[in-house]
Design a protein around this motif. Sequence first.
Motif, short mmCIF file in Angstrom:
data_model
loop_
_atom_site.label_atom_id
_atom_site.label_comp_id
_atom_site.label_asym_id
_atom_site.label_seq_id
_atom_site.Cartn_x
_atom_site.Cartn_y
_atom_site.Cartn_z
N THR A 49 -29.96 34.01 -123.66
CA THR A 49 -30.64 32.92 -124.34
C THR A 49 -30.52 31.64 -123.54
N ASN A 50 -31.67 31.08 -123.17
CA ASN A 50 -31.72 29.81 -122.46
C ASN A 50 -32.00 28.72 -123.50
N PRO A 51 -31.00 27.92 -123.84
CA PRO A 51 -31.15 26.99 -124.98
C PRO A 51 -32.00 25.77 -124.65
N ASP A 52 -32.62 25.23 -125.70
CA ASP A 52 -33.26 23.92 -125.64
C ASP A 52 -34.31 23.83 -124.54
N ARG A 179 -41.90 31.31 -115.33
CA ARG A 179 -41.54 32.39 -114.43
C ARG A 179 -40.37 32.04 -113.50
N PRO A 180 -40.45 30.97 -112.74
CA PRO A 180 -39.31 30.67 -111.86
C PRO A 180 -38.02 30.40 -112.65
N PHE A 185 -32.51 31.74 -114.25
CA PHE A 185 -31.59 31.82 -115.38
C PHE A 185 -30.97 33.21 -115.48
N THR A 186 -31.77 34.25 -115.27
CA THR A 186 -31.24 35.62 -115.29
C THR A 186 -30.20 35.81 -114.19
N LEU A 187 -30.48 35.31 -113.01
CA LEU A 187 -29.51 35.39 -111.92
C LEU A 187 -28.22 34.68 -112.30
N ASP A 188 -28.32 33.50 -112.88
CA ASP A 188 -27.12 32.76 -113.29
C ASP A 188 -26.32 33.53 -114.34
N GLN A 189 -27.02 34.11 -115.31
CA GLN A 189 -26.34 34.83 -116.38
C GLN A 189 -25.63 36.08 -115.85
#
Length: 420
Positions: A49-52, A179-180, A185-189
Amino acid sequence: MLKKITLFLLIGLSTTLSAQFIYGDPLPDAPALSARGEHAVGVRTITITNPDQPNVAAGAKEGTFTSYDRDLKVEIWYPADADLNATIEYPEVMGQSPDTTRPIIPFTFLGRATRDAKPKKGTSPYPLVIISHGYTGSRYLMTYLTENLASKGYVVAAIEHKESTFTDAGPFPATLYFRPIDIVFTLDQIDARSKAGSDSFLSGLADASNTAIVGYSMGGYGVLNVGGAGYNPQFAAFFAAQNGGNTAISRHIMGDPAYKGGTDDRIKAVVALAPWGKTFQVWNDEGLANLKKPTFFIAGSQDDISGYENGIKAIYEGAVNTERYLLTYEGARHNVAPNPAPPEALAPGLHIDEFLRYADSVWDTRRMNNVNQHFITAFLGLKLMGKTEYSKYLNLPEVAAEKGWEGFKPRTAVGLTLEK
């Protein structure tokens, strides 16, 4: 009578073999590196989940977006302590919501993996590959590739992009903007969950500092931007005109102080299959020249969605500051990346796009799947695993000579070109 019996037997055998074919399996003419690797494959689903985040899909009011928490499902394939030959049913749908002429029709298809299997820890963490599907698509669109790479010692994470799927086809500006962001964000998670001491199954399993990003169509649009190809400033004006003057997309624009594309040292390679955008002037020369990550492009010479000469090939030619390859399927259109069309798509009365979402009218999709497995294995093996012996599969004449290409069986390296 004997001839009739023989014919019935052959038909029955053909039907049985067809029924047993699982997406990603090698055909008899498959090139060498398309074969699966030594590892059994596990698969799990996580939600991040990417908030806000700005709610672009809801539209801007007086140039302002409301905010929401952006949930993403991510499917992760990985080397596992499991049965090498285990099969799995993946859930998928035909149709396109909210298009009432194409109702959602669920179906399943087979892969070779085990759900929630115990991870097989190696002597060191496995390189990470992130997959971004097209508009519309799903996290299961390219299982022939995700399973194949996991069997060869990669952790592979396929994003299901919100507002960009078969069942959730939101307004296009949301895909353009996110998209970017979704990819990074997926890489960071996964990076955070892979750290020692994490309570995730990914702890010690994936090496996010050694990552490749792979995208198809709108996924290609996204991975190229993350890799350094910043978008054209005129594109920001187009986005703003669609969203009440909102300029949020400036964070992806070449020259904007907020744009960080190409600076993430965790990303070692990019694969862009039929990347969309150049025919709409999403990139100019400056943006393409800023792509400095090694990149492997895959295209059909008759792509009528992303364009070829003035689309994908123009991106390849404009990326003058990086090592790059362009594999072209002569005569193919846009669908160079997906799984084959399911048998359900052949049912009479269905919208033809249920078939054409996957199929190509010139190439056998299963053949393209095998060729993609071969070349992506060679490229990522060289860039992420340091397998210099794979160079021989990439350092080829543009068109196969009489002796063919390295790794291809005699008489099978046809209809293909490889520029580098």
